[in-house]
Design a protein around this motif. Sequence first.
Motif, PDB file in Angstrom:
ATOM      1  N   PRO A 177      -4.031   6.146  -8.566  1.00 47.19           N
ATOM      2  CA  PRO A 177      -5.419   5.691  -8.378  1.00 47.19           C
ATOM      3  C   PRO A 177      -5.559   4.854  -7.109  1.00 47.19           C
ATOM      4  N   LEU A 178      -6.643   5.074  -6.389  1.00 46.20           N
ATOM      5  CA  LEU A 178      -6.889   4.362  -5.131  1.00 46.20           C
ATOM      6  C   LEU A 178      -7.585   3.041  -5.436  1.00 46.20           C
ATOM      7  N   ASN A 179      -6.788   2.040  -5.815  1.00 44.59           N
ATOM      8  CA  ASN A 179      -7.371   0.747  -6.189  1.00 44.59           C
ATOM      9  C   ASN A 179      -7.623  -0.151  -4.981  1.00 44.59           C
ATOM     10  N   ALA A 180      -7.231   0.276  -3.787  1.00 47.58           N
ATOM     11  CA  ALA A 180      -7.583  -0.406  -2.543  1.00 47.58           C
ATOM     12  C   ALA A 180      -7.879   0.688  -1.521  1.00 47.58           C
ATOM     13  N   PRO A 181      -9.007   1.424  -1.707  1.00 48.20           N
ATOM     14  CA  PRO A 181      -9.290   2.612  -0.906  1.00 48.20           C
ATOM     15  C   PRO A 181      -9.081   2.352   0.587  1.00 48.20           C
ATOM     16  N   PRO A 182      -8.430   3.278   1.304  1.00 47.91           N
ATOM     17  CA  PRO A 182      -8.027   4.609   0.821  1.00 47.91           C
ATOM     18  C   PRO A 182      -6.630   4.664   0.208  1.00 47.91           C
ATOM     19  N   HIS A 183      -6.071   3.502  -0.163  1.00 51.09           N
ATOM     20  CA  HIS A 183      -4.682   3.472  -0.619  1.00 51.09           C
ATOM     21  C   HIS A 183      -4.566   2.987  -2.064  1.00 51.09           C
ATOM     22  N   ARG A 190       0.826  -1.207   0.000  1.00 51.75           N
ATOM     23  CA  ARG A 190       0.000   0.000   0.000  1.00 51.75           C
ATOM     24  C   ARG A 190       0.864   1.263   0.000  1.00 51.75           C
ATOM     25  N   THR A 191       0.470   2.236  -0.824  1.00 44.18           N
ATOM     26  CA  THR A 191       1.034   3.579  -0.775  1.00 44.18           C
ATOM     27  C   THR A 191      -0.011   4.502  -0.161  1.00 44.18           C
ATOM     28  N   ASP A 192       0.377   5.219   0.885  1.00 44.77           N
ATOM     29  CA  ASP A 192      -0.532   5.983   1.730  1.00 44.77           C
ATOM     30  C   ASP A 192      -1.369   6.973   0.936  1.00 44.77           C
ATOM     31  N   ARG A 193      -2.672   6.733   0.894  1.00 45.94           N
ATOM     32  CA  ARG A 193      -3.638   7.582   0.200  1.00 45.94           C
ATOM     33  C   ARG A 193      -3.260   7.815  -1.259  1.00 45.94           C
ATOM     34  N   GLY A 194      -2.471   6.908  -1.809  1.00 42.46           N
ATOM     35  CA  GLY A 194      -2.080   7.001  -3.214  1.00 42.46           C
ATOM     36  C   GLY A 194      -1.143   8.144  -3.529  1.00 42.46           C
ATOM     37  N   ALA A 195      -0.498   8.734  -2.530  1.00 41.21           N
ATOM     38  CA  ALA A 195       0.334   9.914  -2.757  1.00 41.21           C
ATOM     39  C   ALA A 195       1.781   9.629  -2.388  1.00 41.21           C
ATOM     40  N   PHE A 196       2.706  10.177  -3.189  1.00 38.51           N
ATOM     41  CA  PHE A 196       4.125  10.102  -2.837  1.00 38.51           C
ATOM     42  C   PHE A 196       4.840  11.314  -3.397  1.00 38.51           C
ATOM     43  N   LEU A 197       5.999  11.602  -2.803  1.00 41.02           N
ATOM     44  CA  LEU A 197       6.821  12.739  -3.212  1.00 41.02           C
ATOM     45  C   LEU A 197       8.048  12.248  -3.962  1.00 41.02           C
ATOM     46  N   PRO A 216      -1.068   5.153 -15.070  1.00 40.63           N
ATOM     47  CA  PRO A 216      -1.054   6.280 -14.134  1.00 40.63           C
ATOM     48  C   PRO A 216       0.282   6.513 -13.428  1.00 40.63           C
ATOM     49  N   TRP A 217       1.320   5.735 -13.743  1.00 37.59           N
ATOM     50  CA  TRP A 217       2.629   6.025 -13.164  1.00 37.59           C
ATOM     51  C   TRP A 217       3.184   7.277 -13.865  1.00 37.59           C
ATOM     52  N   PRO A 218       3.701   8.253 -13.102  1.00 41.97           N
ATOM     53  CA  PRO A 218       4.015   9.551 -13.698  1.00 41.97           C
ATOM     54  C   PRO A 218       5.374   9.652 -14.385  1.00 41.97           C
ATOM     55  N   TYR A 219       6.123   8.544 -14.478  1.00 39.28           N
ATOM     56  CA  TYR A 219       7.454   8.604 -15.078  1.00 39.28           C
ATOM     57  C   TYR A 219       7.590   7.546 -16.160  1.00 39.28           C
ATOM     58  N   THR A 220       8.492   7.790 -17.101  1.00 32.90           N
ATOM     59  CA  THR A 220       8.742   6.840 -18.171  1.00 32.90           C
ATOM     60  C   THR A 220       9.912   5.940 -17.802  1.00 32.90           C
ATOM     61  N   VAL A 273       3.997 -15.269   0.673  1.00 31.37           N
ATOM     62  CA  VAL A 273       5.306 -14.881   1.201  1.00 31.37           C
ATOM     63  C   VAL A 273       5.944 -14.012   0.132  1.00 31.37           C
ATOM     64  N   GLU A 274       6.060 -12.698   0.413  1.00 30.96           N
ATOM     65  CA  GLU A 274       6.304 -11.708  -0.621  1.00 30.96           C
ATOM     66  C   GLU A 274       7.632 -10.970  -0.411  1.00 30.96           C
ATOM     67  N   PRO A 275       8.730 -11.446  -1.016  1.00 29.68           N
ATOM     68  CA  PRO A 275       9.980 -10.689  -0.927  1.00 29.68           C
ATOM     69  C   PRO A 275       9.891  -9.420  -1.758  1.00 29.68           C
ATOM     70  N   GLN A 276      10.393  -8.306  -1.204  1.00 26.83           N
ATOM     71  CA  GLN A 276      10.263  -7.041  -1.906  1.00 26.83           C
ATOM     72  C   GLN A 276      11.386  -6.099  -1.493  1.00 26.83           C
ATOM     73  N   SER A 277      11.613  -5.090  -2.331  1.00 25.96           N
ATOM     74  CA  SER A 277      12.771  -4.221  -2.142  1.00 25.96           C
ATOM     75  C   SER A 277      12.578  -3.191  -1.043  1.00 25.96           C
ATOM     76  N   GLY A 278      11.368  -3.016  -0.542  1.00 30.25           N
ATOM     77  CA  GLY A 278      11.105  -2.076   0.538  1.00 30.25           C
ATOM     78  C   GLY A 278       9.794  -2.408   1.198  1.00 30.25           C
ATOM     79  N   PRO A 279       9.494  -1.769   2.322  1.00 30.37           N
ATOM     80  CA  PRO A 279       8.260  -2.065   3.049  1.00 30.37           C
ATOM     81  C   PRO A 279       7.063  -1.399   2.389  1.00 30.37           C
ATOM     82  N   PRO A 280       5.840  -1.779   2.793  1.00 28.13           N
ATOM     83  CA  PRO A 280       4.661  -1.040   2.339  1.00 28.13           C
ATOM     84  C   PRO A 280       4.823   0.451   2.646  1.00 28.13           C
ATOM     85  N   ASN A 281       4.327   1.265   1.732  1.00 27.54           N
ATOM     86  CA  ASN A 281       4.454   2.720   1.789  1.00 27.54           C
ATOM     87  C   ASN A 281       5.897   3.179   1.663  1.00 27.54           C
ATOM     88  N   GLY A 282       6.742   2.321   1.131  1.00 32.15           N
ATOM     89  CA  GLY A 282       8.156   2.637   1.021  1.00 32.15           C
ATOM     90  C   GLY A 282       8.475   3.757   0.053  1.00 32.15           C
TER      91      GLY A 282
END
Length: 263
Positions: free
Chosen positions: A70-76, A54-61, A106-110, A229-238
Amino acid sequence: MSMSENVRLAAGDVELTITPANGCRLGSLRVAGAELLRQGERYGCFPMVPWCGRTDRGAFLNGATRHRLPLNAPPHAIHGTGRDTAWRTARADATEAVFTYDLADPWPYTGRVTQTVELTDSSLTLRLGVETYDDSFPAQAGWHPWFNRTVDGSEVALDFAPAWQEERGDDHLPTGRRVEPRPGPWDDCFGMPDGVSATLTWPGVLELEVASRSPWVVVYDEQEAAVCVEPQSGPPNGLNTHPRLVTPIDPLEVATTWTWRRL
């Protein structure tokens, strides 16, 4: 080979099916005829990219620029865009295949995402790479396998020894506090600083180890049918709390290997 055509790999008595048109997920992994992955178009094992969980409220800097997803798992916003994208099969032979897709709205980068799949009769190695075509951006990558809880009538046991558990808030996001690992059931992120190592055992059938050099793993076992069991490069909201920049000279690369033995 068309973009929509499934790719089938085989080694000995192991058969793997990849569905590029459905998020390049592993649709089936059969060992000696036993299906290890939960079946269905939402299940199997899908790549989580360009973010995990999850990315918090669908927002990141990114620096001072604020983006909304897009909030595909509201509110995230959850699990990235790769699982909802048709990938291109770049190369495939009997035991190895390579797939790509170009990042877009909807990803803002190429940029480009590449998944490599390598199969032997005793292991499966998955690799993800994220590169940018232009601006640098934060990203994450990982996998979300749905392992069948029961295989050939045998119920799975999960064994892993994390160094800590990320405390989960009421909003399902890590609070930033690290706590002693708690008993399940889980929908939680754990830290394994020496790399992910988790063993799933279906007694009398199969033992399977999920390994990765990545130090983060999410375990989700709240559903009756499957254990994740989900290996990933960072935690949720990372994207917000542990940003890892993809730059023109430094792509994001992550890998996991599943190794099994028959019991």
